[in-house]
Design a protein around this motif. Structure first.
Motif, PDB file in Angstrom:
ATOM      1  N   ARG A 227       0.834  -1.196   0.000  1.00  0.00           N
ATOM      2  CA  ARG A 227       0.000   0.000   0.000  1.00  0.00           C
ATOM      3  C   ARG A 227       0.879   1.259   0.000  1.00  0.00           C
ATOM      4  O   ARG A 227       2.093   1.178   0.178  1.00  0.00           O
ATOM      5  CB  ARG A 227      -0.930   0.000   1.209  1.00  0.00           C
TER       6      ARG A 227
ATOM      7  N   SER B 265       1.445   5.552   1.135  1.00  0.00           N
ATOM      8  CA  SER B 265       1.162   6.616   2.101  1.00  0.00           C
ATOM      9  C   SER B 265       1.521   7.961   1.459  1.00  0.00           C
ATOM     10  O   SER B 265       2.161   8.021   0.407  1.00  0.00           O
ATOM     11  CB  SER B 265       1.967   6.399   3.385  1.00  0.00           C
TER      12      SER B 265
ATOM     13  N   LYS C 151      -5.178   7.371   0.542  1.00  0.00           N
ATOM     14  CA  LYS C 151      -6.554   7.791   0.273  1.00  0.00           C
ATOM     15  C   LYS C 151      -6.880   9.153   0.875  1.00  0.00           C
ATOM     16  O   LYS C 151      -7.850   9.803   0.478  1.00  0.00           O
ATOM     17  CB  LYS C 151      -7.533   6.745   0.796  1.00  0.00           C
ATOM     18  N   ASP C 152      -6.025   9.629   1.827  1.00  0.00           N
ATOM     19  CA  ASP C 152      -6.277  10.914   2.490  1.00  0.00           C
ATOM     20  C   ASP C 152      -5.411  12.036   1.943  1.00  0.00           C
ATOM     21  O   ASP C 152      -5.271  13.096   2.580  1.00  0.00           O
ATOM     22  CB  ASP C 152      -6.036  10.766   3.997  1.00  0.00           C
TER      23      ASP C 152
END
Length: 348
Positions: A286, A288, A321-322
């Motif tokens: 994933r 960040s 996602k943020d």
């Protein structure tokens, strides 16, 4: 979802919650040679088949001598079956051999006398061929014995299947159906695997596939569609002369079919979560939010300053996602270039 009740067959159960059983259909592929028949038992067991199935013929009780033959027979049907038939004593020895190895013996009768001989033999269940689906007198004769039945459904209409199902329900005989197309070989565009679900919806019974197509593809596909058992003709050598050899699978294919069917059954779930086996992959796979440039304390963060990169966000780090939530925030500390951004580094 239709509720399907499983049925017992020897040490197994046939049903949607159980791994599909693979039946190696020996039929007449032993050519009437008893030693070959025994060798087929040993090899089918070694390849992982759950069941090996033979046939027993009492010819004058099941057909007239003038019965026509299909193109896959080189000689009249009566002659072929007479030459390849095994005696009841040989069947008894085959059953004992199966029991000693741990593979289930089944046998298809084609007459009342054949069924009675198998009952005396103590078979665990009966498998009837597609030609007998509409032979309601024989279906009833077998059904009254109270043993589980596997009923093939080639060469028939839905209405005819319904008549046989109604009879077996009336007799309270536990049974499963096998979808079948009685063409040797069955072209792939005639296999119609969708009938597995259709039978299940119509009749609420376990459904399998009795397959005459070439290879193992449709058998494995049937398992993915919920087939509870897969039956394939089995031979030691596909090049031998005989009616069934060309559409039969050889030992290595039988082994792959058994493994493939079980793998597909175990892979049929519909659960979505992060599985334990995935967690170590999550750690790097994933992304960040990271700094593309050095961001001094007090700087308003703009889109050109940040992007998303691996690895996954650690404790307090901003997940990919943020990203948009970071834009417009003010850096509370100096943020070095190429570092994961943590929420504590940003103003509220």
């Amino acid at each position: 979802m239709v509720e399907i009740e499983s049925i017992p067959i020897g040490p197994y159960r046939i049903g949607p919650d159980h791994s599909p059983l693979v039946i190696a259909e020996a039929a007449v592929n032993h050519q009437g040679d008893f030693e070959t028949a025994k060798r087929m038992v040993y090899i089918a067991h070694a390849m992982g088949a759950h069941i090996i199935k033979f046939q027993i013929h009492v010819l004058d009780n099941e057909m007239l001598r003038e019965t026509p033959q299909s193109a896959n027979f080189a000689e009249p049907l009566y002659v072929t079956l007479d030459k390849t038939n095994l005696s009841i004593d040989q069947h008894r020895e085959l059953k004992r051999l199966c029991e000693s190895l741990g593979i289930l013996y089944l046998c298809t009768p084609f007459s009342r006398i054949g069924a009675d001989m198998l009952e005396e033999l103590g078979v665990a269940a009966y498998k009837t061929g597609s030609g007998e689906l509409t032979n309601l007198p024989l279906i009833e004769h077998i059904g009254r014995k109270g043993k589980p039945m596997i009923v093939s459904t080639g060469m028939c209409t839905i209405e005819e299947v319904g008549e046989t199902v109604a009879l077996l329900r009336q007799l309270k005989t536990p049974f499963a159906l096998t979808h079948c197309v009685s063409a040797y070989p069955t072209p792939y565009d005639r296999v119609n695997l969708g009938m597995i679900a259709r039978y299940r919806e119509l009749f609420s019974v376990p459904v399998g596939l009795s397959d005459h197509s070439r290879g193992i593809y449709t058998g494995i596909g049937a398992a993915a569609l919920g087939a509870c058992l897969i039956e394939k003709h089995f031979t030691l050598d596909r090049q031998q002369p005989g009616p069934d050899h060309p559409v039969s699978i050889e030992p290595d294919e039988l082994s792959e079919l058994v493994k493939g069917v079980d793998a597909v059954f175990r892979g049929r779930g519909a659960e979505r979560q992060i599985f334990p086996e995935e967690r170590e992959i999550v750690a790097w796979a994933r992304e960040s939010v990271v700094s593309e440039v050095a961001i001094p304390r007090g700087t308003v963060i703009t889109p050109t300053m940040v992007w998303v990169k691996r690895p996954s966000p650690g404790p307090g780090a901003v997940a990919a996602k943020d990203l948009k939530k970071v834009i417009g925030k003010v850096a509370k500390t100096d943020i070095p270039k190429d570092s994961q951004i943590r929420w504590e580094q940003l103003n509220a």
